[in-house]
Design a protein around this motif. Sequence first.
Motif, PDB file in Angstrom:
ATOM      1  N   ASN A 188       0.847  -1.191   0.000  1.00  0.00           N
ATOM      2  CA  ASN A 188       0.000   0.000   0.000  1.00  0.00           C
ATOM      3  C   ASN A 188       0.881   1.239   0.000  1.00  0.00           C
ATOM      4  OD1 ASN A 188      -2.731  -1.400   0.613  1.00  0.00           O
ATOM      5  ND2 ASN A 188      -1.382  -2.141   2.240  1.00  0.00           N
ATOM      6  N   THR A 189       0.705   2.082  -0.998  1.00  0.00           N
ATOM      7  CA  THR A 189       1.477   3.316  -1.118  1.00  0.00           C
ATOM      8  C   THR A 189       0.567   4.502  -0.845  1.00  0.00           C
ATOM      9  OG1 THR A 189       2.916   2.300  -2.778  1.00  0.00           O
ATOM     10  CG2 THR A 189       2.932   4.697  -2.628  1.00  0.00           C
ATOM     11  N   ILE A 190       0.939   5.311   0.124  1.00  0.00           N
ATOM     12  CA  ILE A 190       0.108   6.458   0.513  1.00  0.00           C
ATOM     13  C   ILE A 190       0.168   7.527  -0.572  1.00  0.00           C
ATOM     14  CG2 ILE A 190      -0.153   8.322   2.188  1.00  0.00           C
ATOM     15  CD1 ILE A 190       0.820   6.415   4.333  1.00  0.00           C
ATOM     16  N   THR A 191      -1.009   7.956  -1.026  1.00  0.00           N
ATOM     17  CA  THR A 191      -1.085   8.986  -2.060  1.00  0.00           C
ATOM     18  C   THR A 191      -1.504  10.335  -1.493  1.00  0.00           C
ATOM     19  OG1 THR A 191      -3.371   8.288  -2.559  1.00  0.00           O
ATOM     20  CG2 THR A 191      -1.589   7.306  -3.863  1.00  0.00           C
ATOM     21  N   ALA A 192      -2.171  10.332  -0.350  1.00  0.00           N
ATOM     22  CA  ALA A 192      -2.595  11.594   0.268  1.00  0.00           C
ATOM     23  C   ALA A 192      -2.735  11.377   1.771  1.00  0.00           C
ATOM     24  CB  ALA A 192      -3.911  12.077  -0.326  1.00  0.00           C
ATOM     25  N   LEU A 193      -2.271  12.356   2.541  1.00  0.00           N
ATOM     26  CA  LEU A 193      -2.376  12.306   4.000  1.00  0.00           C
ATOM     27  C   LEU A 193      -2.688  13.714   4.487  1.00  0.00           C
ATOM     28  CD1 LEU A 193      -2.094  10.518   6.516  1.00  0.00           C
ATOM     29  CD2 LEU A 193       0.315  11.178   6.615  1.00  0.00           C
ATOM     30  N   MET A 194      -3.940  13.915   4.905  1.00  0.00           N
ATOM     31  CA  MET A 194      -4.394  15.254   5.275  1.00  0.00           C
ATOM     32  C   MET A 194      -4.930  15.238   6.697  1.00  0.00           C
ATOM     33  SD  MET A 194      -6.359  16.333   1.746  1.00  0.00           S
ATOM     34  CE  MET A 194      -7.349  14.832   1.776  1.00  0.00           C
ATOM     35  N   ALA A 195      -4.581  16.279   7.445  1.00  0.00           N
ATOM     36  CA  ALA A 195      -5.069  16.402   8.810  1.00  0.00           C
ATOM     37  C   ALA A 195      -6.575  16.638   8.812  1.00  0.00           C
ATOM     38  CB  ALA A 195      -4.351  17.541   9.523  1.00  0.00           C
ATOM     39  N   ASP A 196      -7.256  15.991   9.741  1.00  0.00           N
ATOM     40  CA  ASP A 196      -8.702  16.150   9.879  1.00  0.00           C
ATOM     41  C   ASP A 196      -8.954  17.340  10.809  1.00  0.00           C
ATOM     42  OD1 ASP A 196     -11.409  15.981  10.179  1.00  0.00           O
ATOM     43  OD2 ASP A 196     -11.454  13.843  10.664  1.00  0.00           O
ATOM     44  N   LYS A 197      -9.384  18.466  10.228  1.00  0.00           N
ATOM     45  CA  LYS A 197      -9.567  19.690  11.009  1.00  0.00           C
ATOM     46  C   LYS A 197     -10.657  19.539  12.058  1.00  0.00           C
ATOM     47  CE  LYS A 197      -7.960  22.698   7.260  1.00  0.00           C
ATOM     48  NZ  LYS A 197      -8.301  23.835   6.381  1.00  0.00           N
ATOM     49  N   THR A 198     -11.616  18.677  11.791  1.00  0.00           N
ATOM     50  CA  THR A 198     -12.728  18.505  12.733  1.00  0.00           C
ATOM     51  C   THR A 198     -12.379  17.561  13.876  1.00  0.00           C
ATOM     52  OG1 THR A 198     -13.647  16.673  11.430  1.00  0.00           O
ATOM     53  CG2 THR A 198     -14.367  18.905  10.879  1.00  0.00           C
ATOM     54  N   ASN A 199     -11.262  16.860  13.750  1.00  0.00           N
ATOM     55  CA  ASN A 199     -10.884  15.877  14.762  1.00  0.00           C
ATOM     56  C   ASN A 199      -9.376  15.967  14.977  1.00  0.00           C
ATOM     57  OD1 ASN A 199     -10.805  13.788  16.561  1.00  0.00           O
ATOM     58  ND2 ASN A 199     -11.688  12.259  15.181  1.00  0.00           N
ATOM     59  N   PRO A 200      -8.925  16.806  15.877  1.00  0.00           N
ATOM     60  CA  PRO A 200      -7.481  17.005  16.086  1.00  0.00           C
ATOM     61  C   PRO A 200      -6.766  15.688  16.370  1.00  0.00           C
ATOM     62  CG  PRO A 200      -8.754  18.653  17.282  1.00  0.00           C
ATOM     63  CD  PRO A 200      -9.731  17.648  16.766  1.00  0.00           C
ATOM     64  N   GLY A 201      -5.600  15.560  15.769  1.00  0.00           N
ATOM     65  CA  GLY A 201      -4.802  14.348  15.954  1.00  0.00           C
ATOM     66  C   GLY A 201      -5.129  13.246  14.979  1.00  0.00           C
ATOM     67  N   MET A 202      -6.210  13.402  14.210  1.00  0.00           N
ATOM     68  CA  MET A 202      -6.626  12.396  13.237  1.00  0.00           C
ATOM     69  C   MET A 202      -6.296  12.866  11.823  1.00  0.00           C
ATOM     70  SD  MET A 202      -7.839   9.845  14.906  1.00  0.00           S
ATOM     71  CE  MET A 202      -8.654   8.966  13.584  1.00  0.00           C
ATOM     72  N   TYR A 203      -6.188  11.899  10.939  1.00  0.00           N
ATOM     73  CA  TYR A 203      -5.862  12.184   9.544  1.00  0.00           C
ATOM     74  C   TYR A 203      -6.825  11.427   8.631  1.00  0.00           C
ATOM     75  CZ  TYR A 203      -1.397  14.185  11.062  1.00  0.00           C
ATOM     76  OH  TYR A 203      -0.437  14.958  11.648  1.00  0.00           O
ATOM     77  N   LYS A 204      -6.939  11.928   7.427  1.00  0.00           N
ATOM     78  CA  LYS A 204      -7.635  11.222   6.351  1.00  0.00           C
ATOM     79  C   LYS A 204      -6.556  10.753   5.367  1.00  0.00           C
ATOM     80  CE  LYS A 204     -12.065  11.795   7.374  1.00  0.00           C
ATOM     81  NZ  LYS A 204     -12.986  10.659   7.614  1.00  0.00           N
ATOM     82  N   VAL A 205      -6.497   9.458   5.176  1.00  0.00           N
ATOM     83  CA  VAL A 205      -5.447   8.911   4.339  1.00  0.00           C
ATOM     84  C   VAL A 205      -6.045   8.216   3.124  1.00  0.00           C
ATOM     85  CG1 VAL A 205      -5.366   6.734   5.620  1.00  0.00           C
ATOM     86  CG2 VAL A 205      -3.397   7.440   4.282  1.00  0.00           C
ATOM     87  N   SER A 206      -5.408   8.397   1.996  1.00  0.00           N
ATOM     88  CA  SER A 206      -5.738   7.663   0.770  1.00  0.00           C
ATOM     89  C   SER A 206      -4.491   6.911   0.341  1.00  0.00           C
ATOM     90  CB  SER A 206      -6.191   8.622  -0.342  1.00  0.00           C
ATOM     91  OG  SER A 206      -7.356   9.319   0.031  1.00  0.00           O
ATOM     92  N   TYR A 207      -4.692   5.686  -0.120  1.00  0.00           N
ATOM     93  CA  TYR A 207      -3.524   4.896  -0.529  1.00  0.00           C
ATOM     94  C   TYR A 207      -3.890   3.969  -1.672  1.00  0.00           C
ATOM     95  CZ  TYR A 207      -5.741   1.561   2.714  1.00  0.00           C
ATOM     96  OH  TYR A 207      -6.634   0.743   3.363  1.00  0.00           O
ATOM     97  N   LEU A 208      -2.853   3.559  -2.378  1.00  0.00           N
ATOM     98  CA  LEU A 208      -3.001   2.704  -3.551  1.00  0.00           C
ATOM     99  C   LEU A 208      -2.492   1.311  -3.191  1.00  0.00           C
ATOM    100  CD1 LEU A 208      -3.928   3.036  -6.536  1.00  0.00           C
ATOM    101  CD2 LEU A 208      -1.521   3.254  -7.134  1.00  0.00           C
ATOM    102  N   SER A 209      -3.403   0.331  -3.236  1.00  0.00           N
ATOM    103  CA  SER A 209      -3.042  -1.054  -2.935  1.00  0.00           C
ATOM    104  C   SER A 209      -2.625  -1.760  -4.217  1.00  0.00           C
ATOM    105  CB  SER A 209      -4.223  -1.787  -2.291  1.00  0.00           C
ATOM    106  OG  SER A 209      -4.543  -1.237  -1.028  1.00  0.00           O
ATOM    107  N   THR A 210      -1.491  -2.438  -4.153  1.00  0.00           N
ATOM    108  CA  THR A 210      -0.960  -3.150  -5.313  1.00  0.00           C
ATOM    109  C   THR A 210      -0.623  -4.584  -4.905  1.00  0.00           C
ATOM    110  OG1 THR A 210       0.010  -1.089  -6.125  1.00  0.00           O
ATOM    111  CG2 THR A 210       0.795  -3.135  -7.123  1.00  0.00           C
ATOM    112  N   TRP A 211      -1.054  -5.526  -5.715  1.00  0.00           N
ATOM    113  CA  TRP A 211      -0.709  -6.917  -5.455  1.00  0.00           C
ATOM    114  C   TRP A 211      -0.607  -7.667  -6.781  1.00  0.00           C
ATOM    115  CZ3 TRP A 211      -5.465  -4.794  -4.844  1.00  0.00           C
ATOM    116  CH2 TRP A 211      -6.528  -5.375  -5.501  1.00  0.00           C
ATOM    117  N   GLU A 212       0.023  -8.831  -6.701  1.00  0.00           N
ATOM    118  CA  GLU A 212       0.221  -9.645  -7.889  1.00  0.00           C
ATOM    119  C   GLU A 212      -0.899 -10.673  -7.968  1.00  0.00           C
ATOM    120  OE1 GLU A 212       2.509 -10.030 -11.342  1.00  0.00           O
ATOM    121  OE2 GLU A 212       2.655  -8.615  -9.685  1.00  0.00           O
ATOM    122  N   ASP A 213      -1.740 -10.513  -8.976  1.00  0.00           N
ATOM    123  CA  ASP A 213      -2.838 -11.449  -9.197  1.00  0.00           C
ATOM    124  C   ASP A 213      -2.329 -12.586 -10.080  1.00  0.00           C
ATOM    125  OD1 ASP A 213      -5.152 -12.804  -9.664  1.00  0.00           O
ATOM    126  OD2 ASP A 213      -6.321 -11.079 -10.345  1.00  0.00           O
TER     127      ASP A 213
END
Length: 499
Positions: free
Chosen positions: A73-98
Amino acid sequence: MGMAASQARFLGLTARKTNVEYEGQQINQQRTCLSNQSANYYNDMLGMSVPVPPSIDNFTKTTYSFNDGAITNTITALMADKTNPGMYKVSYLSTWEDDFAPVSAATSMVTHVNDGSYLIGATTLRKLGSIDGFTGATTPSITPPATDTDTDTDIDTDTDIDTDTDTDTDVDNPLLLTNEEIDKLKYAYINPITMENEAITKAEYESGVYDSSLTYAYLLDETKTGSEAITLCYKNNAGDWVKEDGAVTNPAVTTNEEITTTEESGITVAEQAVQMSEVEPATQPVTSEATKVYNDPHLDSLSDTQLQGLLNEEEYYLKLLKEKYGDGDWYVRYIQNSTTGDWQPYFYKASDLAGDNTVTNEKGDIISQVDCYTIGSATTTNEIKGVDAKVEKDSTGRYIAISLKDANGNYTTYSLATSTVTDQDAYDDAMNQYEYDKAKYDQTIEEINAKIQIIQAQDKNLELRLKQLDTEQDAISIEMDAVQKVIEKNTESTFKTFG
């Protein structure tokens, strides 16, 4: 007369001087225009931007990734959650060999036969998911052995089962399994895809997933061999596990009849169980029916049960192909691996087979080059967005761990790996653009310099002409002065004569 000649000469010199002065003015004006053009060209050069080669640093970034088993899993975005201090919203790209995915293979030359079929060499392509002349195999019954409905707790015959549910196995029902024996049970399960027996565990059996394809259960005594090592078991009417009483019975029939061979395989059910216990993994074909002729070496090598399993597989192949390459019919052929003996499927899209890229051979058959696909290994990706997460940093501010929140509100922590990734393709594109811009810049500079050189040559010629005019004007002025003196002398002589 002398005076008149002198005056005429003076007038001529005056006209010549005037012409020289006029031509000199025109030359100066032309030189001024050339100077302005040259200045404009220089201004154009000053206004041009000099191309700068791209820096690879601009195409390099630090990425964070974490592994979840075989998935990277490669993180593509990591943003602080302004409504919840100390928390983040993360987006990531999952890659596997099918390892079981449709992939491209080498193209094939396909012959279109007049009867509407397609040939590759001598092999006729078959429509995927269909076998002409095959009516299907009958799935073995999963009905457990029937039990004696007699409520008498005594065993009536060798083939009747005591249904007494008393847990005292030493007295009332010695056939009733103990809890320890139940834990040791192995279950014969018919895989609906491969149509082969597989041994499953008690936990898998109790999951309920396998119930629809269970055939029987058995106890295996590893100290014995052959049919003596196998004790068949089943649930009686009361729902208790009991041992088979006496002779080996067929769990696929509705009566407790004694059999020595199964109808399809030619071996006893107990022998099948022995075979299953001795093979790793424990799989054995359920049936081995007479070979049927389909004019296909792969199909002819399979029993009806195996053909049914093949069709089940092909339904799955068709689903994968449509998901990846769009709707439509597909054709298939199988090629046997000379080393392993396995048969590898190769697929052809019907719309490609009917394409326009065709030629005709000497027999009048149409031949076309067609794309081919098979089952192989492919990299699969999936993007997950907006997951709640916590992150941990080290003293330098670098992320070292991430905790992801699941649907149940629980957090799973993963170590983060840091890597520097260069977008080589983007850098190469930027470098190519730089080379183009530089070549264009150099060409423009050369064109401007060539125009300036032409202007400078023209100005040089005008300058030489202007010097010639200056020289001519000086000569005219000297001559005019001489004529003027002659005129003045003649005038003075004239006045003295008449004085």
